[in-house]
Design a protein around this motif. Structure first.
Motif, PDB file in Angstrom:
ATOM      1  N   ASP A 370       0.825  -1.218   0.000  1.00  0.00           N
ATOM      2  CA  ASP A 370       0.000   0.000   0.000  1.00  0.00           C
ATOM      3  C   ASP A 370       0.854   1.260   0.000  1.00  0.00           C
ATOM      4  OD1 ASP A 370       0.983  -0.430   2.580  1.00  0.00           O
ATOM      5  OD2 ASP A 370      -0.696   0.620   3.522  1.00  0.00           O
ATOM      6  N   ILE A 435     -10.505  -2.324  10.163  1.00  0.00           N
ATOM      7  CA  ILE A 435     -10.834  -0.967   9.730  1.00  0.00           C
ATOM      8  C   ILE A 435     -10.878  -1.012   8.212  1.00  0.00           C
ATOM      9  CG2 ILE A 435     -10.155   1.451   9.741  1.00  0.00           C
ATOM     10  CD1 ILE A 435     -10.789   0.405  12.519  1.00  0.00           C
ATOM     11  N   CYS A 436     -12.022  -0.660   7.633  1.00  0.00           N
ATOM     12  CA  CYS A 436     -12.199  -0.751   6.178  1.00  0.00           C
ATOM     13  C   CYS A 436     -11.975   0.621   5.550  1.00  0.00           C
ATOM     14  CB  CYS A 436     -13.595  -1.278   5.844  1.00  0.00           C
ATOM     15  SG  CYS A 436     -13.837  -1.541   4.078  1.00  0.00           S
ATOM     16  N   HIS A 437     -10.982   0.718   4.676  1.00  0.00           N
ATOM     17  CA  HIS A 437     -10.669   1.980   3.998  1.00  0.00           C
ATOM     18  C   HIS A 437     -11.304   2.070   2.621  1.00  0.00           C
ATOM     19  CE1 HIS A 437      -6.812   3.300   6.383  1.00  0.00           C
ATOM     20  NE2 HIS A 437      -7.785   2.891   7.167  1.00  0.00           N
ATOM     21  N   GLN A 438     -11.408   0.932   1.923  1.00  0.00           N
ATOM     22  CA  GLN A 438     -11.865   0.932   0.533  1.00  0.00           C
ATOM     23  C   GLN A 438     -12.845  -0.224   0.335  1.00  0.00           C
ATOM     24  OE1 GLN A 438     -11.588   3.221  -1.694  1.00  0.00           O
ATOM     25  NE2 GLN A 438      -9.582   3.349  -2.641  1.00  0.00           N
ATOM     26  N   ARG A 439     -14.100   0.000   0.685  1.00  0.00           N
ATOM     27  CA  ARG A 439     -15.075  -1.094   0.608  1.00  0.00           C
ATOM     28  C   ARG A 439     -15.372  -1.506  -0.832  1.00  0.00           C
ATOM     29  NH1 ARG A 439     -20.617  -1.546   4.142  1.00  0.00           N
ATOM     30  NH2 ARG A 439     -21.728  -2.979   2.773  1.00  0.00           N
ATOM     31  N   CYS A 493      -3.624  -1.714  -4.438  1.00  0.00           N
ATOM     32  CA  CYS A 493      -4.424  -0.677  -3.776  1.00  0.00           C
ATOM     33  C   CYS A 493      -3.707   0.666  -3.850  1.00  0.00           C
ATOM     34  CB  CYS A 493      -4.715  -1.043  -2.318  1.00  0.00           C
ATOM     35  SG  CYS A 493      -3.301  -1.681  -1.397  1.00  0.00           S
ATOM     36  N   GLN A 496      -1.669   3.953   0.961  1.00  0.00           N
ATOM     37  CA  GLN A 496      -2.218   3.820   2.308  1.00  0.00           C
ATOM     38  C   GLN A 496      -3.746   3.670   2.275  1.00  0.00           C
ATOM     39  OE1 GLN A 496      -0.289   7.158   4.512  1.00  0.00           O
ATOM     40  NE2 GLN A 496       0.801   5.534   5.565  1.00  0.00           N
ATOM     41  N   ALA A 497      -4.249   2.991   1.258  1.00  0.00           N
ATOM     42  CA  ALA A 497      -5.694   2.830   1.130  1.00  0.00           C
ATOM     43  C   ALA A 497      -6.044   1.449   0.595  1.00  0.00           C
ATOM     44  CB  ALA A 497      -6.271   3.921   0.228  1.00  0.00           C
ATOM     45  N   TYR A 501      -7.352  -2.792   7.166  1.00  0.00           N
ATOM     46  CA  TYR A 501      -6.277  -2.514   8.108  1.00  0.00           C
ATOM     47  C   TYR A 501      -6.740  -2.918   9.502  1.00  0.00           C
ATOM     48  CZ  TYR A 501      -3.971   0.431   4.567  1.00  0.00           C
ATOM     49  OH  TYR A 501      -3.352   0.885   3.428  1.00  0.00           O
ATOM     50  N   GLY A 505      -3.209   0.586  12.116  1.00  0.00           N
ATOM     51  CA  GLY A 505      -2.801   1.087  10.802  1.00  0.00           C
ATOM     52  C   GLY A 505      -1.979   0.109   9.970  1.00  0.00           C
TER      53      GLY A 505
END
Length: 512
Positions: A370, A435-439, A493, A496-497, A501, A505
């Motif tokens: 990432d 923790i979902c950043h990019q569903r 991805c 950082q997305a 995660y 982080g």
């Protein structure tokens, strides 16, 4: 002393004893004295110079961290004294060009270089790139002798010295431990794991030990056009139209620094007497296009072999399960359909997804998929964010090398997957809170087939994310799901997305 020794160096502190070695007149006795700055002698050792290499070796008594000390070797009327010696933890950093990238080349380089003077107890040493057809007893050349860090010697040039990943890890270890840190860089861009492997490793993995001894240092592997006026070996990267699978590609003639064992011979073997605390490794891009599917053998075998060699060479002072940290491959070509990077990432874990594991004990990994950098002036294969790389390595080092049980050093990993056939869903349970950043990212795929092979990989969209569970839609595959994979792409991805995660982080690593 051997060429590795010098003023300002760090020797390994207790519980291990630091090994000291050097050259002398055959048969002569050498007296080694360690003394405080005041001149007070702490210990005295004697060793005999033995053949055929004319070397002597002695093991110092285990020392607490600190300094400065003076170390003197005497033979008859001759003596050599090294000064400003500290005891702390010594880490070896090795690999190819992403390890060789200097502090000058990374993000926020000017701030990092300006901060160097704040770390006088993190000492740095860099061996010069060298290759040999036979195992050497001493380094041929040194790029940076043991030094107190300055902006100049941390940012000497592009892909020269000093390694940004190595420096940032060492600096962070110093901040975490409060102990002097010695950093030894041995890296060469564009080099495959075979060049860093002893013949024992190559034999164990069924690879040819000699695939050519060409001269001139120019490999016959394909070259990338942007060489940044560096040595050619720093610029290796496959051209955009190359898509080799190691299982189908013909044997490739290797020469120069890519020849099997030549870097082991010239850059690792001379250091085997050293007492080490750990190793950091960033390598693998070259093997995404060479013997890719053998990496699940060559990498664990190299780790085991280096451990045995350093333990033996240091008279048992380097621990048998020497902690070994590595960086999982980052990214290269954004839209590539080639899965060689994905396969190499998987093979870096011995096909088990996480480390440490049964095949790779006492190891730790920094996930970097990432941290892609499409606009890096050094090519997209050289991302500039080495701070996050070093931070993730630090977490692994604290947990694995230093036994800190409170440090979370791995991202979330799936523990089970359950089909809901009637609803056409797959519920994947993870080991940690998510923790979902990019569903909406199409990172999950299912193998949809009525037979084991060939596999048709189809996207499995995320329909829900719970505390520790991801629910996927099976896109009409239903009962024919034979496999599941995540982030299986060269560039899986955005920066950082990645989709998943943990709260600390750390990204969920790829899996198959």
């Amino acid at each position: 002393f051997a060429s590795y020794y010098g003023d300002h160096m760090v020797l390994q502190k207790k519980p291990s004893g630091a090994v000291v070695w050097g050259h002398g007149k055959l048969g002569a006795m050498v007296t080694v004295t360690l003394s405080e700055a005041s001149g007070l002698i702490i210990m005295e050792k004697t060793a005999q110079v033995k053949g055929p290499s004319g070397t002597w070796t002695t093991v110092l008594d285990p020392m607490d961290r600190g300094g400065p000390y003076a170390l003197m070797a005497e033979q008859g009327l001759e003596n050599v004294t090294l000064r400003d010696i500290y005891f702390g933890d010594v880490w070896l950093c090795s690999g190819q060009s992403n390890m060789a990238m200097t502090v000058l080349q990374v993000a926020n380089a000017s701030q990092e270089l300006a901060a160097a003077a704040r770390y006088p107890y993190v000492r740095v040493f860099a061996a010069a790139p060298a290759r040999s057809d036979v195992e050497l007893e001493d380094l041929e050349q040194i790029d940076l002798p043991w030094s107190i860090p300055t902006a100049e010697n941390l940012g000497h040039g592009n892909f020269t010295y000093f390694s940004a990943v190595c420096w940032l890890l060492g600096r962070s270890l110093y901040e975490a431990l409060g102990s002097p840190i010695g950093l030894v860089e041995v890296a060469w861009g564009g080099t495959p794991i075979e060049a860093w492997s002893s013949r024992r490793v190559l034999q164990a993995c069924g690879l040819p030990e000699d695939t050519g001894r060409g001269e001139g240092g120019t490999p016959d592997l394909p070259w990338h056009g942007a060489c940044f006026n560096q040595k050619p070996a720093l610029c290796f990267a496959p051209p955009l139209n190359l898509a080799l699978s190691s299982s189908t590609s013909p044997p490739q003639h290797l020469s120069g620094p890519q020849t099997p064992s030549v870097l082991w011979n010239a850059m690792i073997h001379p250091l085997l007497n050293m007492t080490l605390r750990g190793v950091a490794w960033y390598q693998g891009e070259a093997n995404a296009f060479l013997n890719t599917d053998q990496y699940n053998c060559t990498f664990p075998a190299l780790i085991a072999d280096w451990r045995w060699a350093f333990h033996t060479g240091s008279a048992g002072q380097t621990e048998p399960l020497l902690p070994f940290g590595f960086v999982q491959l980052s990214t290269y070509r954004r839209w590539s359909a080639d899965d060689s990077f994905a396969r190499l990432r998987w093979h870096q874990t011995a096909d088990l997804g996480l480390v440490p594991n049964a095949r790779m004990p006492s190891t730790f990994m920094a996930v970097a998929m990432d941290l892609g950098d499409e606009h890096s002036p050094y090519g997209s294969i050289h991302p500039r964010d080495k701070q996050n790389v070093a931070h993730r390595l630090l977490l692994g080092a604290r947990a694995v090398a230093y036994g800190d049980k409170d440090v979370v050093f791995q991202g979330p990993y799936p523990t089970r997957a359950i089909l809901e056939v009637t609803r056409g869903l797959l519920n994947v349970t993870y080991s940690q809170e998510l923790i979902c950043h990019q569903r909406d990212a199409q990172a999950f795929e299912v193998c949809c087939s009525s037979q084991a092979s060939p596999c048709q990989w189809l996207p499995a969209p995320v329909v829900a994310v719970g505390s520790r569970m991801v629910t996927l839609a099976l896109s009409g595959c239903r009962t024919l799901v034979l496999g599941l994979r995540y982030a299986w792409a060269e560039w899986p991805c955005e920066y950082q997305a990645c989709p998943l995660y943990n709260p600390q982080g750390l990204p969920a690593p790829p899996f198959l």
